[in-house]
Design an enzyme around this catalytic site. Structure first.
Site, short mmCIF file in Angstrom:
data_model
loop_
_atom_site.label_atom_id
_atom_site.label_comp_id
_atom_site.label_asym_id
_atom_site.label_seq_id
_atom_site.Cartn_x
_atom_site.Cartn_y
_atom_site.Cartn_z
N CYS A 80 0.99 -1.55 -0.10
CA CYS A 80 -0.14 -0.37 -0.12
C CYS A 80 0.90 1.21 0.23
O CYS A 80 0.49 2.36 -0.41
CB CYS A 80 -1.07 0.52 1.66
SG CYS A 80 -0.42 -0.13 2.67
N ALA A 100 -3.99 -10.55 5.60
CA ALA A 100 -2.73 -9.52 6.46
C ALA A 100 -3.14 -8.58 7.00
O ALA A 100 -3.14 -8.31 7.93
CB ALA A 100 -2.14 -9.89 5.84
N SER A 124 9.44 3.32 6.24
CA SER A 124 8.13 3.09 6.23
C SER A 124 7.50 4.35 6.63
O SER A 124 8.80 5.61 6.92
CB SER A 124 8.46 1.77 7.24
OG SER A 124 8.98 0.67 6.50
N HIS A 147 19.77 0.61 -0.36
CA HIS A 147 17.62 1.25 -0.01
C HIS A 147 16.95 0.11 0.03
O HIS A 147 16.18 0.11 0.99
CB HIS A 147 17.37 1.64 -1.75
CG HIS A 147 16.19 1.61 -1.55
ND1 HIS A 147 15.51 3.13 -1.08
CD2 HIS A 147 14.88 0.58 -1.90
CE1 HIS A 147 14.28 2.94 -1.06
NE2 HIS A 147 13.80 1.66 -2.13
#
Length: 456
Positions: A50, A193, A109, A99
């Site tokens: 996402c 999940a 994140s 990276h």
């Protein structure tokens, strides 16, 4: 062979662009096949979550590999490559390794340190393994990245900052509900999940009663039973929405599930004195239709909004410790990579020595036909032993030197001294100015990169 990481994330692209780039699980193998079909791409791993869509690839040339990957991504997005240029970042060789390791450790994140990305990387690696798109280079890269991620969580306190995206989203939702989710009825749409994480987190926070809905009813029932929740068919979505205060939407649907019509009908049935209906849209593509956010009495928290609200979060000390781990692991991987690069040269040198020995023994056999088989065998063993002893120390030393920074020059020197013809899997390639931006975003028009042009 060179490493290339090309992608877009919540940092560089709006949700609308990530939606265009997103690859559903059913399409992953096809996308990996398309990447491998490109002339400059020999290995590929595709990560689609996402928050990010990234390709990690082993390529035979920087320009050609970049053009190939951008062409595939642009086709997936249904947009010309130039339209993606401002949203893509490009990392090459050492920067690509760094990276990938930062992603695995949770440093890249939305919620610093969150552990869910580690599972997503593992899934991406498994898909690539199943599709036979990961070769020696990416197998090593992904295995080490997963190890680095585990080490970061085991050796530091990054987990205390690394709450899941669901936890962070519910913290934001609580701000619209008097700061407390306890006793608040909630609905989770989706039983994958992220949906399971949503049910678990809501249950832990005391929200309830909890309801789960999913297109696959059996999966919703199993998830609901695990947490003492209720399961309802997707056909009853409007009724379910009208009785809750919080909704966590996390499906894999390609079209919005919480449409303007569905939410409007639910609001008409809902008691207006209940307070706002808070919708957490954690899906890419989005589960909540854009117009829903304009409805009175509705608060929509999606990935875009979370990115802006969480940007001020601090986990500086823990992140610094993880960064130290990543830096050391990157150098370890690069040392392995430099050593692996010299292996074909060493093999070619030993092969050349074997060819010379074989030719000389053949010549000896012609000149001395009176030698017995035992004599010829003894001469052969002696000559081979002498050559191997002469080569042993130089080849051991060149492997050691190759593992150090700048070590690639020793392999090149060996090739020059002995006129070795070593198959080149990549050019002696330097990173040009087109990746000069500090954040890795290409400072060029991707449309100017020919899909099959550039360097070999």
């Amino acid at each position: 062979m060179k490493l290339l990481a090309v992608g877009a994330s919540y940092r560089t692209a709006p949700v609308a662009t990530l939606e265009q780039l997103a690859v559903a699980p059913a399409e992953l193998t096809r996308m990996l096949d398309r990447l491998l079909a490109q002339p400059y791409v020999s290995e590929a791993v595709l990560v689609s979550t996402c928050n990010r869509v990234e390709v990690y690839a082993a390529v035979s040339g920087f320009h050609g590999g970049l053009g190939d990957i951008c062409a595939v991504l642009a086709d997936q997005a249904g947009a010309p490559p130039a339209a993606l240029a401002n949203h893509l970042y490009v990392h090459y060789d050492a920067a690509a390794v760094e990276h990938v390791f930062r992603v695995a450790a949770g440093l890249d994140s939305m919620v610093v340190g969150e552990a869910q990305i580690l599972g997503q990387l593992r899934d991406a690696y498994h898909w690539a393994t199943g599709a036979d798109s990961a070769g020696r280079l990416l197998h090593e890269l992904m295995q080490q990245a997963l190890r680095v991620g585990k080490r970061a969580h085991a050796e530091t306190n990054i987990d205390r900052a690394g709450q899941s995206v669901v936890t962070a989203a519910l913290d934001l939702a609580a701000g619209h509900l008097d700061g407390d989710l306890s006793g608040r009825p909630a609905l989770v749409v989706g039983a994958g999940a992220m949906g399971a994480l949503g049910v678990a987190t809501l249950s832990r926070r005391g929200a309830g009663p909890l309801t789960v809905t999913n297109r696959g009813a059996d999966r919703a029932v199993r998830l609901a039973e695990s947490y003492g929740a209720s399961a309802v068919p997707m056909a009853e979505l409007v009724d379910a929405l009208s009785t809750v205060d919080i909704v966590v939407a996390a499906t894999a649907a390609t079209e919005p599930v919480l449409t303007l019509d569905v939410v409007t009908r639910a609001l008409a049935e809902r008691d207006p004195d209940r307070g706002p209906l808070v919708l957490l849209d954690l899906a890419v593509p989005r589960d909540v239709e854009p117009g829903v956010a304009e409805l009175p009495g509705v608060e929509v928290i999606d990935i875009d909004r979370m990115a802006s609200l969480l940007a001020t979060g601090e986990a500086a000390a823990d992140a610094a410790e993880v960064t130290r781990i990543v830096t050391g692991e990157v150098e370890t991987f690069l040392s392995w990579l430099r050593g692996a690069d010299v292996a074909p040269t060493v093999a070619a040198l030993r092969g050349r020595a074997d060819d010379v020995v074989t030719a000389e023994l053949r010549r000896l056999a012609q000149r001395r036909p009176d030698f017995t088989d035992d004599q010829r065998a003894e001469v052969a063993r002696t000559v081979h032993r002498v050559v191997q002893r002469l080569l042993h120390q130089p080849t051991v030393r060149v492997r050691q030197l190759a593992a150090e920074p700048g070590g690639d020059q020793y392999a090149a020197l060996l090739r020059e001294l002995f006129d070795l013809q070593v198959p080149q899997t990549s050019p002696v390639d330097t990173v040009p100015d087109i990746v000069a931006n500090a954040d890795g975003r290409p400072s060029f028009d991707v449309a100017d990169v020919p899909p099959t042009g550039g360097e070999r």
